[in-house]
Design an enzyme around this catalytic site. Sequence first.
Site, PDB file in Angstrom:
ATOM      1  CG  ASP A 196     -27.811  16.127  26.237  1.00  0.00           C
ATOM      2  OD1 ASP A 196     -28.165  17.323  26.191  1.00  0.00           O
ATOM      3  OD2 ASP A 196     -27.820  15.456  27.289  1.00  0.00           O
TER       4      ASP A 196
ATOM      5  CG  ASP B 276     -24.309  14.465  33.610  1.00  0.00           C
ATOM      6  OD1 ASP B 276     -24.713  15.631  33.804  1.00  0.00           O
ATOM      7  OD2 ASP B 276     -24.835  13.680  32.800  1.00  0.00           O
TER       8      ASP B 276
ATOM      9  CG  HIS C  79     -23.605  22.788  31.085  1.00  0.00           C
ATOM     10  ND1 HIS C  79     -23.096  22.761  32.363  1.00  0.00           N
ATOM     11  CD2 HIS C  79     -24.111  21.541  30.870  1.00  0.00           C
ATOM     12  CE1 HIS C  79     -23.284  21.569  32.885  1.00  0.00           C
ATOM     13  NE2 HIS C  79     -23.887  20.805  32.008  1.00  0.00           N
TER      14      HIS C  79
ATOM     15  CD  GLU D 123     -26.243  17.580  37.138  1.00  0.00           C
ATOM     16  OE1 GLU D 123     -27.062  18.290  36.531  1.00  0.00           O
ATOM     17  OE2 GLU D 123     -26.218  16.341  37.063  1.00  0.00           O
TER      18      GLU D 123
ATOM     19  NE  ARG E 143     -30.248  21.493  27.984  1.00  0.00           N
ATOM     20  CZ  ARG E 143     -29.904  20.243  28.261  1.00  0.00           C
ATOM     21  NH1 ARG E 143     -29.374  19.962  29.439  1.00  0.00           N
ATOM     22  NH2 ARG E 143     -30.091  19.286  27.393  1.00  0.00           N
TER      23      ARG E 143
END
Length: 480
Positions: free
Chosen positions: A49, A192, A289, A232, A396
Site C-alpha cells: 500500500d 491516517d 495521493h 484525514e 491510484r
Amino acid sequence: MTTRGVSLLAYADRFGGGMTGLRDLLDGPLAEFAGVHILPFFVPFDGADAGFDPIDHATVDPRLGDWDDVRAIAARREVTADLIVNHVSASSGEFRDWLADGEASEHHGMFLTFDTVFPNGGTEREITAFYRPRPGLPFTSYQSPDGTRRLVWTTFMPSQVDLDVAHPAAHAYLRRVLAALADGGVTTVRLDAVGYAVKTPGSDSFMTEHTLGFVREITAMVREYGMRVLVEVHAHYTQQQAIAPLVDLVYDFALPPLLLHSLGTGTIDRLIRWLEIRPRNAVTVLDTHDGIGVIDAGPSGDRPGLLSTEEMAAIFDRAAAATDGHSSIASVIPAWAPMPHQINATFFSVLEADAGSYLLARAVQFFVPGEPQVYYVGLLAGLDDVELFRRTGQGRDVNRHVYTRDEIDAALAGEVPRALLDLVRLRSAHPAFEGAFSVRAVSATELELAWTAGEHHAVLHADLAARTHRIDATPIPRVE
C-alpha cells in the site's frame, strides 16, 4: 492558525528519488514552499500500500535516507509525516511476535481480533453494518505456529492488521512512533485512517462518537511531543465540522468536488454555500495521493449533502469522458456503496488538460482560508500515468507517476507549473493573506474572494461558466 504559506505533498522516491533529491528540489526551484508533507518513508516505503503498511514505522527506509536527512529538510521548513493509527503490516515484528508467542508476547492485545469486538459472537446484521472502503468483509484469518487460528481485523488489505487502539500495548506502540517522528524534526502529524480506528458493534463504526473520543485522546498524545495534529477523514461534511474544533487542522475535501461541479455546470451556489460554513483551520487540496475525493460533498444516509447523488454521479461521468473512460476502471467502489469515493485520475486530466480551468481552480484553492497544499503531480500539471496503472493494477497509481529529475526540470519550465509557482509566491508573501477574508457572489456564475489587511489587498475574480479568472492585488512589499 497561519493563513500564509503553501506546502508540498510528495513521495520522496517518486519526486526526487530519495530524501536528498527531495531536499535539493525544496532548497532549489521549490524554495517558495513553506512546508512539505513527505508521504510514508518508513520501512518499507514500497509495500503493498505504498508505505501505508509499515513493517517498521519508526525507521526511515535506508533506500531513501535516514532521520538526519529528514532533519535537514525540517531545518528550513515545516515537515508533516503520517501516523498510521489504524494498522501495521502483518510482516511487522510486533505482529509476528504476537503470532509466535500469543499471550506471552509483550504485544499481546495490540491487535484487534473478532472476539475483541464480539466477545459473545456477532450477528450477520452487526458484521455487515461495518463501513469498509474496500469490497468484502474486514477480517483475515492468521495462524500461529501451534496451529491456533485468529480472525484479525484488516479494514483495508489482508496484509494490514488493525490495532486495538484502546489497549495499552497499542498505546505504547503509538508513543514509540511519535517519539521517533518528533526526534526526526516532524512538526505536524497526519492521523491516517483514524475514522476507521474504533469498532463499535451496532453501528457502522465510521466516525462515531467513540471515534471522536479517540481523536481527542490521540491528539493529546501527539501534542505531548510538541507536534500539530492534522486529521484525514473522507466523510460527510458535517464530520469535518465536528472534528475541526478537536484538532489543529482538517482537510477541506469538499472543495475539489464542488469546484468540479461549478466548472462542469457553470454555477457557484453550492461552492458559495460551502465557503460560508467550512472550517477555517483547513488544509486545502485539489488532489492527493489517494485521488480526487468526491464523497465528502455528497449525502450520507438521511443527511443531505452539499451536492446530490445525481450531481456526484455527473462529476464521475465528466471525469470518465475526460479520461477516455479509464477513471471509471481505476476508481474502486467500496463495500455497500453505489459509487466510488474518489476519482482515480490527475486533476489536470479530469479538466482535459485545460490550463485556464486548472489555474482557476488552483487560484480558488489558494484564496480560501486555510493552508494550501499542492500534490507533486498537480504541481507539474501531470497527466494520468495509464501505463503505471496497467503495470501494477493499482488504480491510484494513475496519479502517482515516478518522476526523474530531468522530467521534473522539464515540467517546471512549462506554462502551467510556472503560473502555479507564481500563485505559491503570492500566497506566501502577500501581507493581505494575514488579514480579513470575504466571499461575494457577483452573479450566478461569478464569485469574488478577497483578502484585506490595512492598505494591502488581494482579490480573486472568477467566472466559473467562462472558466476565466483574474487577480487584483497591491504590490508585495520589498524586503530590504
